[in-house]
Design an enzyme around this catalytic site. Sequence first.
Site, mmCIF file in Angstrom:
data_model
loop_
_atom_site.group_PDB
_atom_site.id
_atom_site.type_symbol
_atom_site.label_atom_id
_atom_site.label_comp_id
_atom_site.label_asym_id
_atom_site.label_seq_id
_atom_site.Cartn_x
_atom_site.Cartn_y
_atom_site.Cartn_z
ATOM 1 N N LYS A 140 48.229 -12.627 -84.212
ATOM 2 C CA LYS A 140 47.482 -13.065 -83.028
ATOM 3 C C LYS A 140 48.198 -12.567 -81.784
ATOM 4 O O LYS A 140 49.386 -12.838 -81.582
ATOM 5 C CB LYS A 140 47.483 -14.587 -82.993
ATOM 6 C CG LYS A 140 46.157 -15.210 -83.316
ATOM 7 C CD LYS A 140 46.316 -16.692 -83.316
ATOM 8 C CE LYS A 140 45.079 -17.373 -82.848
ATOM 9 N NZ LYS A 140 45.243 -18.823 -82.913
HETATM 10 C C1 E4P Z 1 42.413 -20.428 -82.105
HETATM 11 O O1 E4P Z 1 42.762 -19.643 -82.967
HETATM 12 C C2 E4P Z 1 43.247 -21.498 -81.512
HETATM 13 O O2 E4P Z 1 44.243 -21.855 -82.445
HETATM 14 C C3 E4P Z 1 42.490 -22.772 -81.246
HETATM 15 O O3 E4P Z 1 41.161 -22.720 -81.658
HETATM 16 C C4 E4P Z 1 42.736 -23.362 -79.899
HETATM 17 O O4 E4P Z 1 41.970 -24.518 -79.769
HETATM 18 P P1 E4P Z 1 42.261 -25.676 -78.727
HETATM 19 O O5 E4P Z 1 41.590 -25.325 -77.449
HETATM 20 O O6 E4P Z 1 41.660 -26.900 -79.343
HETATM 21 O O7 E4P Z 1 43.763 -25.776 -78.581
#
Ligand code: E4P
Length: 219
Positions: A84
């Site tokens: 990522k």
């Molecule tokens: C995506 O890969 C992230 O880990 C995640 O969806 C972030 O979500 P949040 O806004 O609930 O922290």
Amino acid sequence: MKIFIDTAVLEEIKEVRDLGILDGVTTNPTLVSKTGKPWKEAILEILKEVPDKPVSVEVVATDTEGIKREAKELAKLGANVVVKIPCTEEGLRAVFELNAERAGVKTNVTLVFSPLQALLAAKVGATYVSPFIGRVDDISYDGLMVLEEIVEIYNLYGFETEIIAASIRHVDHVRRCAALGVDIATIPYKVIKQMYRHPLTERGLDLFLKDAKQAGISI
Ligand code: E4P
């Protein structure tokens, strides 16, 4: 639509995997820190439990060279690792260069909040792109509208980058993602549980069981 779980909690991953509905896992530094485990231990445990499914693991470097170095190290942890990388200028350049070098690193461009960011992620050849719909809603804009436009643009140009709808907060987000034809939704454990529960299913089952008892049905 593929279902990923957005968590670093091993028990949650195993439970959803054993239900037969899991296609992948996404983590981020916040989710890993919540487990209280050392980062590497938490990641290796996850990779071991789902060796045949993509697991997104986030870099923490912010410069292009650092991102590339971390990406290559992370990719060595398992064939199912997806790295990522944040949607910054340095991050996009890192994705482009990793692809140009044929480094064999699968990438997920994360922290995407606009169709233009998603367009650039596809242009540099990201394997996945993660628009965060809940966080867009949080600033009083419409995350699903952003996602819809991304899906339209990707369809128009036939980009191969797969869209992961991220930052999902409730079941209606999931329903609308599915209706939009998004490739993947990465969903928190608690929302996955809500997807198969329905008060009418529970009430209906109670009634059937009561009537079965009355009718003396036993199999
Ligand atoms: C995506 O890969 C992230 O880990 C995640 O969806 C972030 O979500 P949040 O806004 O609930 O922290």
